[in-house]
Write a protein that holds these residues in place. Sequence first.
Motif, short mmCIF file in Angstrom:
data_model
loop_
_atom_site.label_atom_id
_atom_site.label_comp_id
_atom_site.label_asym_id
_atom_site.label_seq_id
_atom_site.Cartn_x
_atom_site.Cartn_y
_atom_site.Cartn_z
N GLY A 75 0.80 -1.22 0.00
CA GLY A 75 0.00 0.00 0.00
C GLY A 75 0.83 1.27 0.00
O GLY A 75 0.39 2.31 -0.49
N GLU A 76 2.05 1.17 0.51
CA GLU A 76 2.92 2.34 0.55
C GLU A 76 3.37 2.78 -0.84
O GLU A 76 3.85 3.89 -1.03
N GLU A 77 3.23 1.89 -1.83
CA GLU A 77 3.63 2.20 -3.21
C GLU A 77 2.56 3.00 -3.97
O GLU A 77 2.82 3.48 -5.06
N PHE A 86 -6.58 -2.90 -10.03
CA PHE A 86 -6.15 -3.96 -9.14
C PHE A 86 -6.70 -5.27 -9.64
O PHE A 86 -7.88 -5.38 -9.94
N MET A 87 -5.84 -6.26 -9.73
CA MET A 87 -6.26 -7.59 -10.20
C MET A 87 -5.82 -8.62 -9.17
O MET A 87 -4.72 -8.56 -8.65
N ALA A 88 -6.69 -9.58 -8.94
CA ALA A 88 -6.35 -10.66 -7.99
C ALA A 88 -5.69 -11.79 -8.74
O ALA A 88 -6.05 -12.10 -9.87
#
Length: 90
Positions: A75-77, A86-88
């Motif tokens: 998350g820091e990125e 976002f892909m799982a």
Amino acid sequence: MAAPLTTQNLLSRSTDMARTAVAGARVVAVTLASALHAIFLAARTPGAAGLHAVAQAWGRSVLRASGVRVTVGGGEEIEPGRPYIFMANH
């Protein structure tokens, strides 16, 4: 090769099936309640903010009812204000 049928194996399978049935019933109940909430909001409130909140709550409730734990890393990125997809990976 399949495991031999023992009392322990049958009990384990029965427990797994019962747990799955209960989780499925919870998911159906949460989905019905969320759908009714969304229909009510759509009829009474302009805009999609309320519907988005219902969809978020529904997603979290389905995961919780199913016993799924979500862990987020990196998350820091994320840079605020930039669009992301976002892909799982499953």
